[in-house]
Design a protein around this motif. Structure first.
Motif, PDB file in Angstrom:
ATOM      1  N   ILE A  87     -19.694 -47.170  37.639  1.00  0.00           N
ATOM      2  CA  ILE A  87     -19.633 -45.784  38.127  1.00  0.00           C
ATOM      3  C   ILE A  87     -19.247 -44.870  36.969  1.00  0.00           C
ATOM      4  O   ILE A  87     -18.250 -45.106  36.286  1.00  0.00           O
ATOM      5  CB  ILE A  87     -18.608 -45.643  39.272  1.00  0.00           C
ATOM      6  CG1 ILE A  87     -18.882 -46.681  40.363  1.00  0.00           C
ATOM      7  CG2 ILE A  87     -18.633 -44.231  39.833  1.00  0.00           C
ATOM      8  CD1 ILE A  87     -20.240 -46.560  41.009  1.00  0.00           C
ATOM      9  N   PRO A  88     -20.027 -43.803  36.731  1.00  0.00           N
ATOM     10  CA  PRO A  88     -19.772 -42.966  35.557  1.00  0.00           C
ATOM     11  C   PRO A  88     -18.715 -41.890  35.786  1.00  0.00           C
ATOM     12  O   PRO A  88     -18.536 -41.384  36.886  1.00  0.00           O
ATOM     13  CB  PRO A  88     -21.136 -42.321  35.297  1.00  0.00           C
ATOM     14  CG  PRO A  88     -21.766 -42.226  36.657  1.00  0.00           C
ATOM     15  CD  PRO A  88     -21.280 -43.441  37.420  1.00  0.00           C
ATOM     16  N   ALA A  89     -18.026 -41.542  34.714  1.00  0.00           N
ATOM     17  CA  ALA A  89     -17.194 -40.340  34.645  1.00  0.00           C
ATOM     18  C   ALA A  89     -17.704 -39.531  33.466  1.00  0.00           C
ATOM     19  O   ALA A  89     -18.096 -40.090  32.433  1.00  0.00           O
ATOM     20  CB  ALA A  89     -15.733 -40.705  34.450  1.00  0.00           C
ATOM     21  N   TYR A  90     -17.714 -38.187  33.600  1.00  0.00           N
ATOM     22  CA  TYR A  90     -18.403 -37.336  32.645  1.00  0.00           C
ATOM     23  C   TYR A  90     -17.441 -36.372  31.946  1.00  0.00           C
ATOM     24  O   TYR A  90     -16.532 -35.830  32.572  1.00  0.00           O
ATOM     25  CB  TYR A  90     -19.487 -36.512  33.352  1.00  0.00           C
ATOM     26  CG  TYR A  90     -20.507 -37.330  34.102  1.00  0.00           C
ATOM     27  CD1 TYR A  90     -21.620 -37.844  33.456  1.00  0.00           C
ATOM     28  CD2 TYR A  90     -20.347 -37.593  35.471  1.00  0.00           C
ATOM     29  CE1 TYR A  90     -22.568 -38.600  34.147  1.00  0.00           C
ATOM     30  CE2 TYR A  90     -21.285 -38.340  36.167  1.00  0.00           C
ATOM     31  CZ  TYR A  90     -22.391 -38.838  35.498  1.00  0.00           C
ATOM     32  OH  TYR A  90     -23.311 -39.587  36.177  1.00  0.00           O
ATOM     33  N   ASP A  91     -17.655 -36.162  30.655  1.00  0.00           N
ATOM     34  CA  ASP A  91     -16.973 -35.123  29.891  1.00  0.00           C
ATOM     35  C   ASP A  91     -18.070 -34.232  29.310  1.00  0.00           C
ATOM     36  O   ASP A  91     -18.748 -34.608  28.351  1.00  0.00           O
ATOM     37  CB  ASP A  91     -16.120 -35.743  28.787  1.00  0.00           C
ATOM     38  CG  ASP A  91     -15.322 -34.696  28.019  1.00  0.00           C
ATOM     39  OD1 ASP A  91     -15.319 -33.522  28.438  1.00  0.00           O
ATOM     40  OD2 ASP A  91     -14.725 -35.047  26.991  1.00  0.00           O
TER      41      ASP A  91
END
Length: 302
Positions: free
Chosen positions: A93-97
């Protein structure tokens, strides 16, 4: 749609185009670009509308789209091409900056875009590319310029990221669309943001359909399946069990397959089935734009 209208009209993804900086290297992403790419795999005239910088990353995007035979209208502006640092948890599952003040925040509205809008049959936009005034207004002008006699499908893939949304922006976007794509986590956020009535997920989705005159509301719930709500009822499909590489772009591929199927004349139930299978496949591949196997686009690939 008739065969001739399929040929002449566009299916547009408008908004962010960028580089996803993944643990295994950089890959082109951005929800509108992902949408347009997957739509094009179904033999439709998918087109990305965005902006890139006068830099090497922008050059690479042009080259990549050309290699994919993906149509695009990319304005070059005096801002850097967008990048997003993507970190994946143990479940992929991705987390974005997300980098701010980049090219896709500053998409100019041009005569070319006005002409494209008049030839558009379906368009997908999100909340992220509306975070800054220039692109926010360009997207609004594009939507306002679409010819209503095309009976257009106007998809708001809400795509909430970090803090780049507001109550006013969500309401304005809901008023401009006739199809809403949202996931279960986003539904919880906007339930609080908009004070949606109803105790259950179903109640809140039905309220959104009625309150904003939606033709279709798509609710994806990860491994717990997906729902499609219409003014007449709803459908549910379980999520196929697959070995997940990452989920980057899976929701965009779901939306693209669903819209492509509708434009090809499938029923809502058939479109829902195809979208479920396509998004599950995308989860088994790294990055947002894998080539779909022929069995997922039977008789449709050019």
């Amino acid at each position: 749609m008739t065969p001739s209208s399929k040929t002449n009209l566009l299916v547009v993804g408008i908004g962010e185009v960028l580089w996803d900086l993944l643990p295994d290297g950089k890959k082109i992403g951005g929800a509108p670009a992902n949408f347009a790419y997957h739509v094009s795999q179904f033999g439709l005239r998918g087109c990305v509308v965005s902006a890139i910088g006068f830099d090497a990353l922008g050059d690479e995007i042009i080259s990549d789209f050309a290699a994919k035979s993906l149509n695009s209208e990319l304005q070059r502006v005096d801002y850097p091409t967008g990048t997003v640092k993507v970190e994946l948890n143990a479940d992929g599952i991705p987390a974005y900056d997300i980098t701010e003040n980049v090219a896709w925040d500053n998409i100019p509205f041009t005569a070319t875009l006005r002409d494209m809008a008049r030839r558009t049959k379906a368009v997908c936009f999100g909340s992220l590319a509306r975070r800054c005034p220039v692109s926010r207004e360009t997207i609004a002008e594009f939507l306002d310029s679409i010819d209503p006699t095309n009976d257009p499908l106007i998809v708001f893939d809400i795509n909430l990221r970090q803090h780049y949304y507001s109550r006013e922006l969500i309401i304005d976007s809901l008023q401009r669309c006739n199809i809403l794509k949202i996931n279960d986590e986003e539904l919880e956020i906007i339930s609080d943001l908009l004070n949606l009535p109803g105790e259950s997920v179903s109640d809140r989705c039905k309220f959104l359909v009625k309150a904003y005159g939606l033709h279709i509301l798509i609710l994806t719930c990860g491994t717990n399946g997906s729902y499609v709500f219409t003014p007449d009822g709803y459908f549910f499909r379980p999520t196929p069990v697959v070995e997940v590489a990452d989920t980057v772009g899976a929701g965009d591929s779901f939306t693209a397959a669903f819209i492509a199927s509708l434009l090809r004349g499938d029923s809502i139930e058939q479109a829902h089935e195809r979208a479920t299978l396509v998004s599950a496949y995308v989860c088994t591949r790294n990055g947002a734009m894998p080539l779909l196997p022929e069995e997922l686009t039977p008789g449709l690939q050019q």
